[in-house]
Design a protein around this motif. Structure first.
Motif, PDB file in Angstrom:
ATOM      1  N   ILE A  96       0.848  -1.191   0.000  1.00 37.61           N
ATOM      2  CA  ILE A  96       0.000   0.000   0.000  1.00 37.61           C
ATOM      3  C   ILE A  96       0.887   1.247   0.000  1.00 37.61           C
ATOM      4  CG2 ILE A  96      -1.744   1.273   1.321  1.00 37.61           C
ATOM      5  CD1 ILE A  96      -2.568  -1.475   2.536  1.00 37.61           C
ATOM      6  N   VAL A  97       0.489   2.267  -0.749  1.00 39.62           N
ATOM      7  CA  VAL A  97       1.214   3.546  -0.763  1.00 39.62           C
ATOM      8  C   VAL A  97       0.893   4.315   0.522  1.00 39.62           C
ATOM      9  CG1 VAL A  97       1.397   5.792  -1.907  1.00 39.62           C
ATOM     10  CG2 VAL A  97       1.289   3.689  -3.272  1.00 39.62           C
ATOM     11  N   LEU A  98       1.924   4.768   1.225  1.00 35.58           N
ATOM     12  CA  LEU A  98       1.746   5.576   2.439  1.00 35.58           C
ATOM     13  C   LEU A  98       1.891   7.050   2.088  1.00 35.58           C
ATOM     14  CD1 LEU A  98       1.350   5.928   5.479  1.00 35.58           C
ATOM     15  CD2 LEU A  98       3.819   5.561   5.766  1.00 35.58           C
ATOM     16  N   ILE A  99       0.802   7.801   2.320  1.00 35.37           N
ATOM     17  CA  ILE A  99       0.791   9.252   2.116  1.00 35.37           C
ATOM     18  C   ILE A  99       0.762   9.923   3.475  1.00 35.37           C
ATOM     19  CG2 ILE A  99      -0.395  11.216   1.057  1.00 35.37           C
ATOM     20  CD1 ILE A  99      -1.927   9.151  -0.698  1.00 35.37           C
ATOM     21  N   LEU A 100       1.738  10.766   3.766  1.00 36.94           N
ATOM     22  CA  LEU A 100       1.700  11.580   4.982  1.00 36.94           C
ATOM     23  C   LEU A 100       1.352  13.016   4.613  1.00 36.94           C
ATOM     24  CD1 LEU A 100       4.595  10.324   7.285  1.00 36.94           C
ATOM     25  CD2 LEU A 100       2.159   9.772   7.366  1.00 36.94           C
ATOM     26  N   ASP A 101       0.328  13.516   5.262  1.00 37.71           N
ATOM     27  CA  ASP A 101      -0.192  14.857   5.037  1.00 37.71           C
ATOM     28  C   ASP A 101       0.534  15.812   5.993  1.00 37.71           C
ATOM     29  OD1 ASP A 101      -1.654  17.210   5.020  1.00 37.71           O
ATOM     30  OD2 ASP A 101      -3.612  16.226   5.061  1.00 37.71           O
ATOM     31  N   GLU A 102       1.373  16.683   5.405  1.00 36.62           N
ATOM     32  CA  GLU A 102       2.116  17.678   6.177  1.00 36.62           C
ATOM     33  C   GLU A 102       1.608  19.090   5.886  1.00 36.62           C
ATOM     34  OE1 GLU A 102       5.105  17.625   8.145  1.00 36.62           O
ATOM     35  OE2 GLU A 102       5.388  15.443   8.250  1.00 36.62           O
ATOM     36  N   VAL A 103       0.373  19.181   5.391  1.00 34.12           N
ATOM     37  CA  VAL A 103      -0.159  20.479   5.004  1.00 34.12           C
ATOM     38  C   VAL A 103      -0.143  21.453   6.180  1.00 34.12           C
ATOM     39  CG1 VAL A 103      -2.248  21.692   4.256  1.00 34.12           C
ATOM     40  CG2 VAL A 103      -1.510  19.620   3.072  1.00 34.12           C
ATOM     41  N   MET A 104      -0.609  21.020   7.343  1.00 35.25           N
ATOM     42  CA  MET A 104      -0.622  21.891   8.514  1.00 35.25           C
ATOM     43  C   MET A 104       0.623  21.709   9.380  1.00 35.25           C
ATOM     44  SD  MET A 104      -3.581  22.401  11.452  1.00 35.25           S
ATOM     45  CE  MET A 104      -4.796  23.125  10.323  1.00 35.25           C
ATOM     46  N   SER A 105       1.131  20.506   9.470  1.00 35.84           N
ATOM     47  CA  SER A 105       2.223  20.230  10.418  1.00 35.84           C
ATOM     48  C   SER A 105       3.603  20.533   9.855  1.00 35.84           C
ATOM     49  CB  SER A 105       2.166  18.763  10.861  1.00 35.84           C
ATOM     50  OG  SER A 105       2.354  17.886   9.762  1.00 35.84           O
ATOM     51  N   GLY A 106       3.715  20.781   8.547  1.00 38.31           N
ATOM     52  CA  GLY A 106       5.014  20.922   7.907  1.00 38.31           C
ATOM     53  C   GLY A 106       5.599  22.323   7.952  1.00 38.31           C
ATOM     54  N   PHE A 107       6.877  22.394   7.595  1.00 42.13           N
ATOM     55  CA  PHE A 107       7.624  23.640   7.413  1.00 42.13           C
ATOM     56  C   PHE A 107       7.640  24.511   8.671  1.00 42.13           C
ATOM     57  CE2 PHE A 107       6.751  22.048   3.190  1.00 42.13           C
ATOM     58  CZ  PHE A 107       8.053  21.990   2.711  1.00 42.13           C
ATOM     59  N   GLY A 108       8.116  23.875   9.745  1.00 44.25           N
ATOM     60  CA  GLY A 108       8.427  24.599  10.969  1.00 44.25           C
ATOM     61  C   GLY A 108       7.404  24.482  12.069  1.00 44.25           C
ATOM     62  N   ARG A 109       6.180  24.163  11.746  1.00 46.88           N
ATOM     63  CA  ARG A 109       5.098  24.209  12.725  1.00 46.88           C
ATOM     64  C   ARG A 109       5.378  23.366  13.963  1.00 46.88           C
ATOM     65  NH1 ARG A 109       1.842  27.508  14.550  1.00 46.88           N
ATOM     66  NH2 ARG A 109       1.914  28.367  12.437  1.00 46.88           N
ATOM     67  N   SER A 110       5.939  22.171  13.786  1.00 47.35           N
ATOM     68  CA  SER A 110       6.180  21.267  14.921  1.00 47.35           C
ATOM     69  C   SER A 110       7.558  21.468  15.544  1.00 47.35           C
ATOM     70  CB  SER A 110       6.044  19.811  14.457  1.00 47.35           C
ATOM     71  OG  SER A 110       7.152  19.462  13.642  1.00 47.35           O
ATOM     72  N   GLY A 111       8.310  22.446  15.041  1.00 43.77           N
ATOM     73  CA  GLY A 111       9.684  22.610  15.497  1.00 43.77           C
ATOM     74  C   GLY A 111      10.676  21.798  14.686  1.00 43.77           C
ATOM     75  N   ALA A 112      10.228  21.232  13.557  1.00 42.76           N
ATOM     76  CA  ALA A 112      11.087  20.537  12.596  1.00 42.76           C
ATOM     77  C   ALA A 112      10.652  20.996  11.206  1.00 42.76           C
ATOM     78  CB  ALA A 112      10.947  19.022  12.724  1.00 42.76           C
ATOM     79  N   TRP A 113      11.512  20.789  10.209  1.00 43.52           N
ATOM     80  CA  TRP A 113      11.113  21.183   8.858  1.00 43.52           C
ATOM     81  C   TRP A 113       9.864  20.416   8.419  1.00 43.52           C
ATOM     82  CZ3 TRP A 113      12.473  25.309   6.173  1.00 43.52           C
ATOM     83  CH2 TRP A 113      13.648  25.987   6.548  1.00 43.52           C
ATOM     84  N   LEU A 114       9.845  19.121   8.678  1.00 42.66           N
ATOM     85  CA  LEU A 114       8.646  18.310   8.468  1.00 42.66           C
ATOM     86  C   LEU A 114       8.374  17.542   9.746  1.00 42.66           C
ATOM     87  CD1 LEU A 114       9.293  16.885   4.875  1.00 42.66           C
ATOM     88  CD2 LEU A 114       7.761  18.770   5.482  1.00 42.66           C
ATOM     89  N   ALA A 115       7.106  17.421  10.124  1.00 39.02           N
ATOM     90  CA  ALA A 115       6.765  16.761  11.387  1.00 39.02           C
ATOM     91  C   ALA A 115       7.153  15.292  11.389  1.00 39.02           C
ATOM     92  CB  ALA A 115       5.273  16.919  11.665  1.00 39.02           C
ATOM     93  N   LEU A 116       7.208  14.674  10.219  1.00 43.10           N
ATOM     94  CA  LEU A 116       7.573  13.256  10.158  1.00 43.10           C
ATOM     95  C   LEU A 116       8.964  12.982  10.729  1.00 43.10           C
ATOM     96  CD1 LEU A 116       9.661  12.936   7.499  1.00 43.10           C
ATOM     97  CD2 LEU A 116       7.517  13.238   6.265  1.00 43.10           C
ATOM     98  N   GLU A 117       9.812  14.021  10.797  1.00 41.85           N
ATOM     99  CA  GLU A 117      11.159  13.860  11.362  1.00 41.85           C
ATOM    100  C   GLU A 117      11.106  13.415  12.821  1.00 41.85           C
ATOM    101  OE1 GLU A 117      13.484  17.432  10.710  1.00 41.85           O
ATOM    102  OE2 GLU A 117      12.568  17.690   8.734  1.00 41.85           O
ATOM    103  N   HIS A 118      10.051  13.779  13.531  1.00 42.36           N
ATOM    104  CA  HIS A 118       9.931  13.397  14.943  1.00 42.36           C
ATOM    105  C   HIS A 118       9.721  11.892  15.111  1.00 42.36           C
ATOM    106  CE1 HIS A 118       9.612  17.581  16.271  1.00 42.36           C
ATOM    107  NE2 HIS A 118       8.661  17.780  15.372  1.00 42.36           N
ATOM    108  N   PHE A 119       9.288  11.223  14.044  1.00 42.97           N
ATOM    109  CA  PHE A 119       8.825   9.842  14.174  1.00 42.97           C
ATOM    110  C   PHE A 119       9.667   8.848  13.383  1.00 42.97           C
ATOM    111  CE2 PHE A 119       5.209  12.824  14.349  1.00 42.97           C
ATOM    112  CZ  PHE A 119       4.942  12.728  15.710  1.00 42.97           C
ATOM    113  N   ASP A 120      10.743   9.333  12.760  1.00 39.02           N
ATOM    114  CA  ASP A 120      11.687   8.444  12.062  1.00 39.02           C
ATOM    115  C   ASP A 120      10.960   7.561  11.056  1.00 39.02           C
ATOM    116  OD1 ASP A 120      14.137   7.295  11.412  1.00 39.02           O
ATOM    117  OD2 ASP A 120      13.979   5.754  12.960  1.00 39.02           O
ATOM    118  N   VAL A 121      10.155   8.195  10.206  1.00 38.66           N
ATOM    119  CA  VAL A 121       9.372   7.443   9.221  1.00 38.66           C
ATOM    120  C   VAL A 121       9.491   8.130   7.865  1.00 38.66           C
ATOM    121  CG1 VAL A 121       7.243   8.704   9.735  1.00 38.66           C
ATOM    122  CG2 VAL A 121       7.103   6.427   8.745  1.00 38.66           C
TER     123      VAL A 121
END
Length: 439
Positions: free
Chosen positions: A245-270
């Motif tokens: 299955i294709v995994l799509i992560l939606d970073e529309v709101m959480s991306g580009f600094g919002r979570s304190g990382a460039w992309l929020a997925l960085e927090h979860f090593d995925v």
């Protein structure tokens, strides 16, 4: 509003709006919108000169703050050179924007498809997943928001989906949230394990060979800033791999600094297969969104037609805004600032508010992406009702704080450029209002 040279006022601007503008997600008759004239950084001013501290980032998108001079200058410079060009042509601003976005993506991504916003980014990511897999179904969470267009709104989990269920092949599941667990979990580990088991059973029950995509926000935003337990997104990645299955992560709101990382997925090593983005990529100065595409999926379309496109895909003014935003965020350490404000002001400050106010059931978040869960009773965890939330929102506005209020929550989401002093001021206003509400 008269059209002479009279100075516009809040009243005249609102009268013009109510005469002619049809608003989203609203019954039109009772609307009384705020009117804003100008902004700078984390501040906004209305037409009568009143100042507000923006703790909403509008729709959680003005990550670089209002009217950043470097981004405004870049838009002006691009407008002088070339205001628009069809997406079939090559343009320097578009190429540079894609290059700068890919520099912030995980390894293994090499193309960007540009859209006008987050909703159509979701639409096109779903099309890509269906084309690559030859399958139809899309699994997404009940606690989610993915946009207002055809497939995006049906992928959305909240109540706005139900009047709009015209798209095909959508199935929902429960994502983890221990405070209101669907799985009777007593720890984050249990919540993670049971949520993954639930997802596996949904996949098995829907037929793995029928499922094109798993779609999740890295951190669900509108649904309540639901930071997933450690290991959950890696577990979802493993399920996607197991069943093709294709995994799509939606970073529309959480991306580009919002979570304190460039992309929020960085927090979860995925690492997903597709990443959708919009909002913070250029703080909404000119509408833009897109899909960051992994090499595997991009190469599928080397010889296969991609049936998708938009007249304004990669619009030069939006691309210039992206380039300037990402450059400025790096030069001014704005992502680091978001992380620092989260760690040193918002997280401890919200914990103190929770200790002081019985009406707070839970606080949670990362960076400048937090939520306060308000309850009528801490034992039952019954959500505070709409009338009470309306009084709280009005009181915040009276004190000059522009909040982002959803259901029974105050989302604490100032721009990533917020100073410690501004963040403390916002928390102090919330503290004062909740104290008065309890009193």
């Amino acid at each position: 509003m008269n059209h002479n040279n009279d100075r516009p006022t809040n009243q005249s601007v609102k009268a013009l709006d109510r005469a002619h503008v049809f608003h989203s997600w609203s019954a039109q008759g009772a609307l009384d919108p705020l009117a804003f004239k100008s902004g700078k950084g984390c501040r906004l001013w209305d037409y009568d000169g009143r100042e507000y501290l923006d703790f909403s980032s509008q729709l959680v998108n003005t990550n670089i703050g209002h009217q950043h001079p470097k981004v405004v200058a870049a838009i002006k410079a691009q407008a002088e050179e070339l205001t628009t060009i069809a997406p079939a042509h090559a343009n320097l601003a578009r190429g540079r924007a894609a290059e700068k976005i890919l520099a912030r993506a995980p390894a293994g991504f090499d193309k960007v498809f540009f859209t006008n916003a987050g909703a159509d980014a979701i639409e096109h990511a779903i099309r890509m997943a269906r084309a690559v897999t030859g399958r139809d179904k899309v699994l997404s969470a009940y606690r989610s928001y993915h946009g207002g267009t055809g497939a995006a709104v049906v992928a959305t989990g909240d109540f706005r989906r139900i009047p709009n269920e015209f798209a095909r092949g959508h199935v929902h599941f429960f994502n983890p949230w221990r405070y209101r667990s669907e799985f009777h979990a007593t720890s984050d580990e249990e919540e993670c394990q049971r949520a993954l088991h639930h997802l596996r059973r949904v996949i098995e029950s829907e037929g793995p060979g029928n499922i094109a995509a798993l779609l999740l926000e890295s951190i669900p935003g509108t649904a309540g800033v639901l930071v997933p337990p450690r290991g959950y997104l890696k577990g979802v990645r493993a399920l996607a791999d197991e069943f093709g299955i294709v995994l799509i992560l939606d970073e529309v709101m959480s991306g580009f600094g919002r979570s304190g990382a460039w992309l929020a997925l960085e927090h979860f090593d995925v690492t997903p297969d597709l990443i959708t983005f919009a909002k913070g990529v250029n703080s909404g100065y000119v509408p833009a969104g897109g899909v960051i595409i992994s090499e595997r999926i991009a190469h599928h379309f080397d010889d296969e037609m991609f049936y998708g496109g938009l007249t304004y895909s990669g619009h030069p003014l939006a691309m210039a805004a992206i380039c300037a935003t990402l450059d400025t965020m790096a030069e001014e350490n704005i992502v680091d600032n978001a992380a620092h404000i989260g760690d040193t002001v918002l997280t401890p400050g919200l914990a103190r508010l929770q200790a002081r106010h019985e009406v707070i059931g839970e606080v949670r978040g990362l960076g400048v992406f937090h939520a306060i869960e308000l309850v009528a009773d801490r034992q039952s965890r019954a959500p505070l009702d709409a009338a009470a939330m309306g009084r709280i929102k009005a009181a915040l506005l009276e004190r000059g704080l522009l909040p982002f209020v959803v259901a029974n929550r105050i989302h604490v989401v100032p721009p990533c450029v917020v100073t410690a002093e501004e963040a403390e001021r916002g928390l102090a206003i919330i503290d004062e209002v909740l104290g008065a509400f309890a009193g």
